[in-house]
Design an enzyme around this catalytic site. Structure first.
Site, PDB file in Angstrom:
ATOM      1  N   CYS A  94      53.298 -85.013 -45.649  1.00  0.00           N
ATOM      2  CA  CYS A  94      54.142 -84.758 -44.480  1.00  0.00           C
ATOM      3  C   CYS A  94      53.443 -85.204 -43.195  1.00  0.00           C
ATOM      4  O   CYS A  94      54.063 -85.798 -42.313  1.00  0.00           O
ATOM      5  CB  CYS A  94      54.484 -83.273 -44.419  1.00  0.00           C
ATOM      6  SG  CYS A  94      55.637 -82.834 -43.094  1.00  0.00           S
ATOM      7  N   CYS A 188      55.664 -74.697 -46.014  1.00  0.00           N
ATOM      8  CA  CYS A 188      56.788 -74.227 -45.200  1.00  0.00           C
ATOM      9  C   CYS A 188      58.101 -74.133 -45.971  1.00  0.00           C
ATOM     10  O   CYS A 188      58.949 -73.308 -45.647  1.00  0.00           O
ATOM     11  CB  CYS A 188      56.955 -75.119 -43.971  1.00  0.00           C
ATOM     12  SG  CYS A 188      57.376 -76.840 -44.335  1.00  0.00           S
TER      13      CYS A 188
END
Length: 341
Positions: A94, A188
């Site tokens: 990410c 997350c």
């Protein structure tokens, strides 16, 4: 020279204080909230927090939807890696593709020369360095960031302690709520456990055989995706008196191989998909093979875009799919992905 900076904002204390510090240093700051994963209800909460933070600091907040790119670059590889019996590192992917990839592209559209985040890490424009707060250092997860963008990166929290940031936020009228917000330190997009998430996409709960180091069937497990290298619970070993650990995983046969702790010892690894900030092909350094473990001395040989790493002391529980990150004291030299050990 322009001092316009685009700051990644989550609505948390770190990015909010970063915005304040950058403004104090004379930067023209604009914020960016990135919609990444598609967990129900997540963005409604966090985008509202980011807007509240931007309003408090007095900056513009942009919002971009990157859910399709996140799905392709981060989420699908996360699922596929577990399906292959490996252990993924979605945060490093990410950071490269989205937080320091798509964010850079957006910065260019608004004429921002610099990109900033609330990460605990330092840079001099050529290398990353570990943060002064070693309990919060995030350098391990940024090893995969393209070196071309390092001169544009700013990390206001790299030389500060987390405790200092909390105290600062608590002392500023209107910012106390940010200081007391509960923070997430896990992945997350994983709300409960990674296996709860996986079962929506692959068959997780498929019982299989447990083998010993000699290939004998000694027990049963509840599905190979429940296990990572080094795990010592959740499977049976008939007649065992000593602790047994997962040493390897065979996804095609839905088998896990277990052994004693000494069977987990690893003395060399092979890395692929390298991202290095130095040009050397042969060097001695230190390597960290998992987050929150200590770096160990090693020798590295780069041959045909692979890194052959000889460890100078044994490391236990090394998992394919994880990142191996090189450090020269507190300077990050880059790293790669563990393909074999």
């Amino acid at each position: 020279m322009s001092k316009k900076v685009l700051l990644g904002m989550s609505g948390g204390i770190d990015s909010t204080v970063s915005a304040m510090l950058l403004k104090e240093d004379g930067y023209e700051v604009e914020g960016l909230y990135m919609k990444l994963h598609s967990s129900p209800g997540y963005h409604e909460i966090h985008e509202a927090r980011a807007r509240k933070a931007a309003d408090f600091v007095g900056i513009t907040l942009h919002v971009i939807d990157l859910q399709e790119i996140f799905d392709e670059k981060v989420f699908k590889p996360f699922i596929d890696t577990y399906a292959k019996g490996k252990t993924p590192n979605p945060c490093a992917l990410c950071n490269r593709s989205l937080k320091f990839g798509e964010m850079v592209k957006f910065a260019d559209t608004i004429g921002a020369d610099f990109i900033a985040t609330g990460h605990y890490i330092k840079t001099d424009g050529k290398y990353f360095y570990e943060a002064d707060d070693d309990t919060k250092d995030q350098s391990y997860f940024l090893f995969y960031v393209n070196k071309e963008i390092l001169p544009r990166l700013l990390f206001p929290l790299g030389e500060r302690k987390k405790s200092e940031i909390k105290e600062l936020a608590a002392s500023i009228s209107g910012l106390e709520a940010f200081a007391s917000q509960r923070e997430s330190s896990e992945i997350c997009f994983v709300k409960t456990t990674y296996t709860d998430l996986l079962q929506d996409y692959v068959e997780v709960d498929k019982a299989g055989e447990v083998l010993d180091m000699n290939g004998n069937v000694v027990g049963e497990h509840k599905g190979y995706m429940h296990y990572t290298i080094g795990k010592r619970k959740g499977f049976s070993v008939n007649g065992a008196h000593d602790p047994h650990y997962v040493v390897s995983i065979d996804p095609e046969k839905n088998q896990i191989i277990v052994g004693k702790k000494e069977d987990l010892a690893c003395n060399s690894v092979v890395l692929g998909d390298l991202n290095l900030y130095i040009d050397a092909k042969s060097f001695d350094t230190n390597v960290k093979l998992r987050y929150r473990t200590k770096a160990v001395p090693c020798h590295v040989e780069i041959v045909n875009d692979k890194a052959y790493v000889t460890l100078k002391e044994s490391v236990f529980g090394v998992a394919t799919g994880q990142a191996a990150v090189f450090y020269d004291e507190n300077r990050l030299l880059g790293g790669g992905w563990i393909e074999d050990n």
